[in-house]
Design a protein around this motif. Structure first.
Motif, PDB file in Angstrom:
ATOM      1  N   UNK A 119      90.792  25.019  23.383  1.00 34.97           N
ATOM      2  CA  UNK A 119      91.909  24.869  24.324  1.00 34.97           C
ATOM      3  C   UNK A 119      92.848  23.783  23.819  1.00 34.97           C
ATOM      4  N   UNK A 120      94.088  23.823  24.290  1.00 31.27           N
ATOM      5  CA  UNK A 120      95.057  22.783  23.953  1.00 31.27           C
ATOM      6  C   UNK A 120      94.899  21.623  24.946  1.00 31.27           C
ATOM      7  N   UNK A 121      95.638  20.532  24.791  1.00 27.61           N
ATOM      8  CA  UNK A 121      95.398  19.350  25.622  1.00 27.61           C
ATOM      9  C   UNK A 121      95.490  19.552  27.124  1.00 27.61           C
ATOM     10  N   UNK A 122      96.342  20.481  27.586  1.00 31.20           N
ATOM     11  CA  UNK A 122      96.450  20.679  29.043  1.00 31.20           C
ATOM     12  C   UNK A 122      95.751  21.940  29.520  1.00 31.20           C
ATOM     13  N   UNK A 123      95.059  22.631  28.629  1.00 31.12           N
ATOM     14  CA  UNK A 123      94.121  23.712  28.960  1.00 31.12           C
ATOM     15  C   UNK A 123      94.802  24.941  29.559  1.00 31.12           C
ATOM     16  N   UNK A 124      96.005  25.252  29.081  1.00 35.21           N
ATOM     17  CA  UNK A 124      96.636  26.500  29.523  1.00 35.21           C
ATOM     18  C   UNK A 124      96.685  27.543  28.411  1.00 35.21           C
ATOM     19  N   UNK A 125      96.211  27.177  27.209  1.00 36.64           N
ATOM     20  CA  UNK A 125      96.127  28.129  26.105  1.00 36.64           C
ATOM     21  C   UNK A 125      94.686  28.223  25.627  1.00 36.64           C
TER      22      UNK A 125
END
Length: 460
Positions: A249-255
């Protein structure tokens, strides 16, 4: 100049000069503009905003500035602290708040941060609303509260629990089927908040989690965009630990990016394809992605006698079309899953739960699952033009040149050929045409891009 003001929010690099970078004054000005805009558009006295942040180094500082600014306007703040983009989106309607601010620069490197703005539904504000906020920021027409009217401040530490429980309660998430498989899951959370939230979810699903870069320090160990060239460590870990599936996941967890049991990338375009395959198998309906996403989603939708539609690029545009078509599933080819039965926002947590349900029910390995989908390859190129060239005129000529093909002008010019496609989009900041292609081989995709560049040059 590293300060980018757009209709979806403001982002920039920390430090430097005011109006050039994301300085404390810029944070205060933009938070003031959003708070003032809400006050101007709500017919109520007491407003409440939910805020949350990813783990990047500047997060606490930016959060303190935003919180104090909103309180100074007389707006109440509910602070989730370390959170994820989808968790903040979930909590805004959960708490009957009037909006939200997510403090994250998503997949940008650690020197970046941003304010992303949500309405009372926990969805990104519209382009029209964003333009109004930007105009307020420019005018600095703010009226702060007197001392007896300052906003209240409270914290919540149960947001992840609420978010995860809502996922577990979804009829299409089969917790028992996942538990029966005892999946071994490797996780790379790039030292941000996914390292907190994803293990909590996996534990509830009965999975064993092998953690890599899961300490929320904000010191990203590699480029935080979840692309193949950045993910060598977890690909090696998959093979070493004999894990069943890798989650990135990316840092803000939307990908959400996935890795198979052999340590090979599932393909970021195929996260949405796999989830859609599972959902559309059980419920007929529309699937939505943007014009630059893989044709594989269209193919899978049609295989389930369902419709496929493409929106302009941008999450807000995808969500708008999903609502219009009452879509079963939607998202973007960058690994963004939008499941409307939960909420209208990209959400890696629900993506993990739905993918693991699909994997368990199909009784296949991740690589076997991937092999069952149409195989496409994408190419990305650009052509730089001189400033005096009219980019819109060039795109109009390309539309005419290929008028006998299936052409869309919803967002730039997309030309659908029988076996491949090309999407031309102009940059908003420089005389560049971005060229996205997709075909059945990488060589074909790249060649199509070169051919289109040659065609554009012949029209100049």
């Amino acid at each position: 100049m590293s300060l980018i003001k757009s209709i979806s929010g403001i982002r920039g690099t920390i430090g430097g000069k005011v109006n050039d970078n994301l300085t404390p004054l810029d944070v205060v000005k933009f938070a003031s503009a959003f708070g003032t805009w809400l006050q101007n558009n709500k017919n109520k006295k007491d407003l409440t905003l939910v805020i949350g942040r990813d783990a990047r180094i500047s997060g606490q500082m930016v959060s303190s500035l935003v919180t104090a600014t909103l309180q100074g306007l007389g707006i109440n703040v509910v602070d989730l602290g370390l959170s994820t983009t989808p968790t903040v989106e979930i909590m805004v309607p959960e708490l009957n708040a009037d909006g939200g601010i997510i403090l994250t620069a998503s997949h940008n490197p650690k020197q970046w941060n941003a304010l992303k703005l949500l309405n009372e539904k926990g969805e990104f504000i519209t382009g029209e609303n964003g333009a109004e906020v930007l105009a307020l920021a420019e005018s600095e027409d703010f009226n702060y509260a007197e001392v007896d009217d300052l906003g209240k401040y409270e914290t919540r530490d149960d947001a992840f629990d609420i978010h995860i429980q809502q996922i577990l309660d979804l009829p299409m998430v089969d917790v028992e089927a996942i538990k029966a498989k005892n999946f071994k899951v490797a996780l790379d959370a790039v030292n941000s908040t996914g390292g907190i939230a994803i293990p909590m979810l996996l534990d509830k699903l009965g999975c064993e989690t092998i953690k890599l870069y899961c300490e929320p320090t904000g010191h990203f160990p590699h480029n935080p965009e979840p692309l193949k060239e950045h993910l060598g460590d977890i690909c090696e870990l998959m093979k070493k630990e004999n894990a069943d599936v890798g989650v990135v996941v990316d840092p803000d967890v939307d990908r959400l990016a996935l890795i198979d049991e052999k340590g090979e990338m599932f393909g970021e375009e195929y996260t949405l394809v796999a989830v859609a395959d599972y959902l559309l198998k059980h419920k007929k309906g529309a699937a939505i992605s943007n014009l630059s996403s893989s044709r594989a989603l269209r193919d899978v939708a049609r295989s389930h006698d369902s419709e496929y539609f493409a929106s302009a690029v941008g999450e807000v545009n995808v969500v708008t079309l999903m609502k219009e078509k009452n879509a079963v599933i939607g998202g973007e080819g960058n690994g963004g899953i939008i499941y409307p039965d939960l909420h209208y926002g990209r959400d890696s947590l629900v993506g993990v739960a739905l993918f693991l349900t699909h994997l368990a029910k199909e009784n296949k390995t991740v690589s076997e699952l991937r092999a069952g989908y149409p195989s496409y390859f994408m190419g990305k190129k650009k052509i730089e033009l001189t400033p005096e060239i009219d980019v819109d005129a060039i795109l109009s000529k390309m539309e005419q040149e290929y008028q006998n093909e299936d052409v869309s002008t919803v967002d730039g010019v997309k030309i659908d050929f029988e076996n491949n496609w090309v999407h031309l989009r102009k940059s908003n900041t420089e005389p560049i045409i971005r060229i996205y292609t997709e075909a059945h081989s990488q060589e074909e995709a790249d060649q199509l891009g070169d051919d289109i560049i040659a065609k554009i040059k012949s029209l100049i």
